[in-house]
Design a protein around this motif. Structure first.
Motif, PDB file in Angstrom:
ATOM      1  N   TRP A  97      -9.001 -51.429  -6.403  1.00  0.00           N
ATOM      2  CA  TRP A  97      -7.967 -52.458  -6.301  1.00  0.00           C
ATOM      3  C   TRP A  97      -7.157 -52.344  -5.012  1.00  0.00           C
ATOM      4  O   TRP A  97      -6.741 -53.336  -4.434  1.00  0.00           O
ATOM      5  CB  TRP A  97      -7.051 -52.362  -7.520  1.00  0.00           C
ATOM      6  N   TYR A  98      -6.922 -51.132  -4.536  1.00  0.00           N
ATOM      7  CA  TYR A  98      -6.037 -50.930  -3.386  1.00  0.00           C
ATOM      8  C   TYR A  98      -6.767 -50.966  -2.051  1.00  0.00           C
ATOM      9  O   TYR A  98      -6.303 -50.405  -1.067  1.00  0.00           O
ATOM     10  CB  TYR A  98      -5.274 -49.617  -3.541  1.00  0.00           C
ATOM     11  N   GLY A  99      -7.907 -51.617  -2.010  1.00  0.00           N
ATOM     12  CA  GLY A  99      -8.624 -51.778  -0.748  1.00  0.00           C
ATOM     13  C   GLY A  99      -9.451 -50.580  -0.355  1.00  0.00           C
ATOM     14  O   GLY A  99     -10.107 -50.594   0.689  1.00  0.00           O
ATOM     15  N   ILE A 100      -9.421 -49.530  -1.155  1.00  0.00           N
ATOM     16  CA  ILE A 100     -10.179 -48.318  -0.861  1.00  0.00           C
ATOM     17  C   ILE A 100     -11.594 -48.464  -1.419  1.00  0.00           C
ATOM     18  O   ILE A 100     -11.782 -48.967  -2.519  1.00  0.00           O
ATOM     19  CB  ILE A 100      -9.491 -47.082  -1.466  1.00  0.00           C
ATOM     20  N   GLU A 101     -12.561 -48.026  -0.657  1.00  0.00           N
ATOM     21  CA  GLU A 101     -13.946 -48.043  -1.103  1.00  0.00           C
ATOM     22  C   GLU A 101     -14.452 -46.622  -1.267  1.00  0.00           C
ATOM     23  O   GLU A 101     -14.254 -45.768  -0.389  1.00  0.00           O
ATOM     24  CB  GLU A 101     -14.843 -48.772  -0.100  1.00  0.00           C
ATOM     25  N   VAL A 129     -13.492 -44.905   2.209  1.00  0.00           N
ATOM     26  CA  VAL A 129     -13.039 -45.719   3.328  1.00  0.00           C
ATOM     27  C   VAL A 129     -11.654 -46.242   2.977  1.00  0.00           C
ATOM     28  O   VAL A 129     -11.473 -46.900   1.939  1.00  0.00           O
ATOM     29  CB  VAL A 129     -13.991 -46.891   3.610  1.00  0.00           C
ATOM     30  N   VAL A 130     -10.664 -45.931   3.806  1.00  0.00           N
ATOM     31  CA  VAL A 130      -9.280 -46.277   3.514  1.00  0.00           C
ATOM     32  C   VAL A 130      -8.714 -47.128   4.639  1.00  0.00           C
ATOM     33  O   VAL A 130      -8.699 -46.685   5.797  1.00  0.00           O
ATOM     34  CB  VAL A 130      -8.407 -45.015   3.334  1.00  0.00           C
ATOM     35  N   PRO A 131      -8.234 -48.376   4.321  1.00  0.00           N
ATOM     36  CA  PRO A 131      -7.524 -49.145   5.343  1.00  0.00           C
ATOM     37  C   PRO A 131      -6.090 -48.626   5.465  1.00  0.00           C
ATOM     38  O   PRO A 131      -5.372 -48.519   4.471  1.00  0.00           O
ATOM     39  CB  PRO A 131      -7.554 -50.578   4.798  1.00  0.00           C
ATOM     40  N   LEU A 132      -5.667 -48.304   6.667  1.00  0.00           N
ATOM     41  CA  LEU A 132      -4.341 -47.724   6.871  1.00  0.00           C
ATOM     42  C   LEU A 132      -3.294 -48.762   7.272  1.00  0.00           C
ATOM     43  O   LEU A 132      -2.106 -48.456   7.271  1.00  0.00           O
ATOM     44  CB  LEU A 132      -4.424 -46.626   7.937  1.00  0.00           C
ATOM     45  N   ASP A 320      -9.097 -48.389  10.000  1.00  0.00           N
ATOM     46  CA  ASP A 320      -9.869 -47.936   8.847  1.00  0.00           C
ATOM     47  C   ASP A 320     -10.275 -46.489   9.053  1.00  0.00           C
ATOM     48  O   ASP A 320     -10.844 -46.114  10.096  1.00  0.00           O
ATOM     49  CB  ASP A 320     -11.119 -48.800   8.661  1.00  0.00           C
ATOM     50  N   PHE A 321      -9.969 -45.676   8.053  1.00  0.00           N
ATOM     51  CA  PHE A 321     -10.346 -44.268   8.075  1.00  0.00           C
ATOM     52  C   PHE A 321     -11.516 -44.074   7.122  1.00  0.00           C
ATOM     53  O   PHE A 321     -11.487 -44.495   5.975  1.00  0.00           O
ATOM     54  CB  PHE A 321      -9.168 -43.395   7.643  1.00  0.00           C
ATOM     55  N   LYS A 322     -12.565 -43.404   7.617  1.00  0.00           N
ATOM     56  CA  LYS A 322     -13.752 -43.162   6.816  1.00  0.00           C
ATOM     57  C   LYS A 322     -14.055 -41.668   6.811  1.00  0.00           C
ATOM     58  O   LYS A 322     -14.063 -41.016   7.869  1.00  0.00           O
ATOM     59  CB  LYS A 322     -14.950 -43.931   7.377  1.00  0.00           C
ATOM     60  N   TYR A 347     -16.333 -37.863   9.641  1.00  0.00           N
ATOM     61  CA  TYR A 347     -15.215 -38.800   9.524  1.00  0.00           C
ATOM     62  C   TYR A 347     -15.144 -39.649  10.784  1.00  0.00           C
ATOM     63  O   TYR A 347     -15.735 -39.329  11.830  1.00  0.00           O
ATOM     64  CB  TYR A 347     -13.894 -38.054   9.276  1.00  0.00           C
ATOM     65  N   GLY A 348     -14.391 -40.737  10.666  1.00  0.00           N
ATOM     66  CA  GLY A 348     -14.212 -41.617  11.811  1.00  0.00           C
ATOM     67  C   GLY A 348     -13.034 -42.553  11.571  1.00  0.00           C
ATOM     68  O   GLY A 348     -12.631 -42.805  10.438  1.00  0.00           O
ATOM     69  N   ILE A 349     -12.462 -43.059  12.631  1.00  0.00           N
ATOM     70  CA  ILE A 349     -11.358 -44.017  12.568  1.00  0.00           C
ATOM     71  C   ILE A 349     -11.709 -45.201  13.461  1.00  0.00           C
ATOM     72  O   ILE A 349     -12.018 -45.021  14.649  1.00  0.00           O
ATOM     73  CB  ILE A 349     -10.028 -43.379  13.011  1.00  0.00           C
ATOM     74  N   ASN A 350     -11.639 -46.383  12.886  1.00  0.00           N
ATOM     75  CA  ASN A 350     -11.875 -47.609  13.643  1.00  0.00           C
ATOM     76  C   ASN A 350     -10.549 -48.334  13.828  1.00  0.00           C
ATOM     77  O   ASN A 350      -9.805 -48.559  12.862  1.00  0.00           O
ATOM     78  CB  ASN A 350     -12.861 -48.527  12.916  1.00  0.00           C
ATOM     79  N   VAL A 351     -10.242 -48.713  15.046  1.00  0.00           N
ATOM     80  CA  VAL A 351      -8.976 -49.376  15.380  1.00  0.00           C
ATOM     81  C   VAL A 351      -9.285 -50.645  16.143  1.00  0.00           C
ATOM     82  O   VAL A 351     -10.137 -50.663  17.034  1.00  0.00           O
ATOM     83  CB  VAL A 351      -8.056 -48.473  16.217  1.00  0.00           C
TER      84      VAL A 351
END
Length: 470
Positions: A97-101, A129-132, A320-322, A347-351
């Protein structure tokens, strides 16, 4: 002979003053029974129910965006005898529900020309995968589900609005039918009385008690009522056809009322002066809270508010943090993977963010303007509804006052008619004057019936304007 004619005239007065005629109880269709049939089987009611089911289906569709999604990719490349790669990668993604996969999968990779970043052999992984920023508080999936739930409630409110409008037309048609029936029945009884009067006057003429002109006078009166009766019969038949458009069976087959079914006549004796009316201020206050046409705007604004929250996400940077925890072999639970950020992890961060945010600012501004526009429409609708309530209330009071005035007027016409009949009995008047008084009494009775049916229709109009007719 004069006494017989006088007695018939008195009978006429009783008929016209009461306007209540014998009915077989089992052949009466009351307004309550009629409305019950309409609410159960009318196609518009069925369509409104279907709209609610469609809204429930939309919720199910929106929930589908949160269903776990299993995928598998198989790829192999061999060229000129060289085994470049052979990859098998099943994976499952679980949206929350909170956008986390949540992600879990396995990979079997072999070959001599693989990317050095890839791990040869059998591996497994579980990650997140977490949208920050963007999509953290709202995303398309949550917006779609929330909007679908709002629209389900909205469809239920729209159903009430549809039924409110439908019942207004249905009750109006019923009262038109009831009025035409009373008109026809009244004239049928008047014809019966005048036929007997005409026959008695003919006998009196043959015996030399009455001049020939009186027979012509009596016949003219009878023919006038016969003409009005034929006209009333036409109006009643057409009113019945109009009523039939609201009557349906459970299998959606239209109903045609048989001639033996008649409307209720108990309303003729009801004293509307003693009938309590709703309090105007309470109706106005209640309409603001429960009127379906006003409530619809509340849910539309709620849906637009969800859209505004979604559009606001376009003003935020996408971060997005993965993270994946890796394990050797296919069973990651038994693998010696170590702790987070210690060993066997990825891990990775997409901006990303548009530099001018033109689209985001435009969409967000447009979403706010839609809410402001809907609020203005709601305020206007509220005022229109309140004025409609007040107008119908004024009409109801006026009709009640007119009815009471017509009751007194009708009583006066009857007094004049009885006086003229007494003079005729004493040989001081003519049948022409008696008939004239009778016609005036008939006109007064017809106005009385018309005003009373208009009163009942106005009462239903008041409930409809308040949004509580159904």
């Amino acid at each position: 002979m004069k006494k017989i004619i006088y007695i018939l005239t008195i009978i006429f007065n009783l008929v016209i003053s009461s306007a209540i005629f014998a009915q077989e109880k089992e052949n009466i269709l009351t307004q309550e029974q009629f409305i019950d049939i309409v609410l159960k089987y009318h196609p518009i009611v069925k369509q409104a129910d279907i709209n609610i089911e469609k809204a429930k289906a939309d919720i199910l569709i929106a929930k589908g965006e949160f269903d776990p999604n299993a995928t598998a990719s198989i790829a192999q490349k061999t060229f000129d005898g060289i085994d470049y790669y052979n990859s098998v990668n099943p994976e499952i993604r679980i949206p929350t529900w909170y956008g986390i996969e949540l992600i879990a999968g396995a990979e079997n990779l072999s070959g001599t020309r693989n990317n050095q970043e890839e791990t040869i052999g059998q591996t497994s992984y579980a990650g997140i995968v977490v949208p920050l920023a963007k999509n953290l508080l709202m995303d398309k999936r949550r917006a779609a589900l929330q909007t679908a739930k709002v629209f389900q409630t909205l469809s239920e409110v729209e159903r009430r609005s549809i039924l409110n409008d439908l019942l207004l037309q249905a009750t109006k048609t019923y009262w038109d039918w009831a009025y035409q029936y009373q008109q026809l029945t009244l004239l049928n009884n008047l014809i019966s009385v005048n036929e007997k009067r005409f026959n008695l006057i003919k006998i009196s003429f043959r015996q030399g008690d009455k001049p020939a002109l009186d027979t012509t006078e009596a016949l003219t009166q009878l023919q006038t009522f016969q003409y009005l009766q034929q006209e009333a019969d036409l109006f009643f038949k057409n009113a019945t056809l109009e009523l039939n458009t609201f009557l349906w069976k459970e299998d959606q087959e239209a109903i045609s009322l048989p001639d033996t079914i008649v409307p209720d006549s108990i309303w003729i004796t009801e004293n509307i002066a003693d009938k309590s009316l709703p309090i105007l201020e309470e109706l106005v206050t209640q309409s603001r809270l429960v009127h379906p046409d006003i409530q619809q705007y509340n849910f539309k604004i709620e849906a637009l508010t969800i859209d505004r929250k979604l559009k606001f996400q376009d003003l935020l940077p996408k971060i997005d943090f993965k993270y994946n925890q890796l394990g050797k072999g296919y069973n990651i639970l038994n693998a010696k993977s170590g702790v987070l950020f210690d060993n066997n992890f990825q891990y990775g961060i997409n901006v990303g963010i548009p530099l001018r945010l033109s689209k985001g600012r435009g969409e967000y501004k447009k979403a706010k303007l839609k809410i402001a526009e809907t609020l203005l429409s709601q305020n206007l609708k509220t005022i229109l509804i309140e004025n409609k309530i007040k107008a119908n209330y004024n009409e109801l009071l006026t009709l009640r006052s007119q009815f009471l005035l017509l009751e007194k007027s009708f009583s006066n016409f009857q007094t004049l008619q009885r006086g003229e009949e007494l003079k005729f009995f004493n040989g001081e008047s003519s049948l022409f004057l008696v008939n004239s008084r009778e016609n005036k009494s008939l006109e007064a009775m017809q106005k009385l019936l018309k005003t009373k049916t208009e009163y009942y229709k106005a009462f239903n109009n008041l409930l409809w304007a308040s949004g509580i007719l159904n």
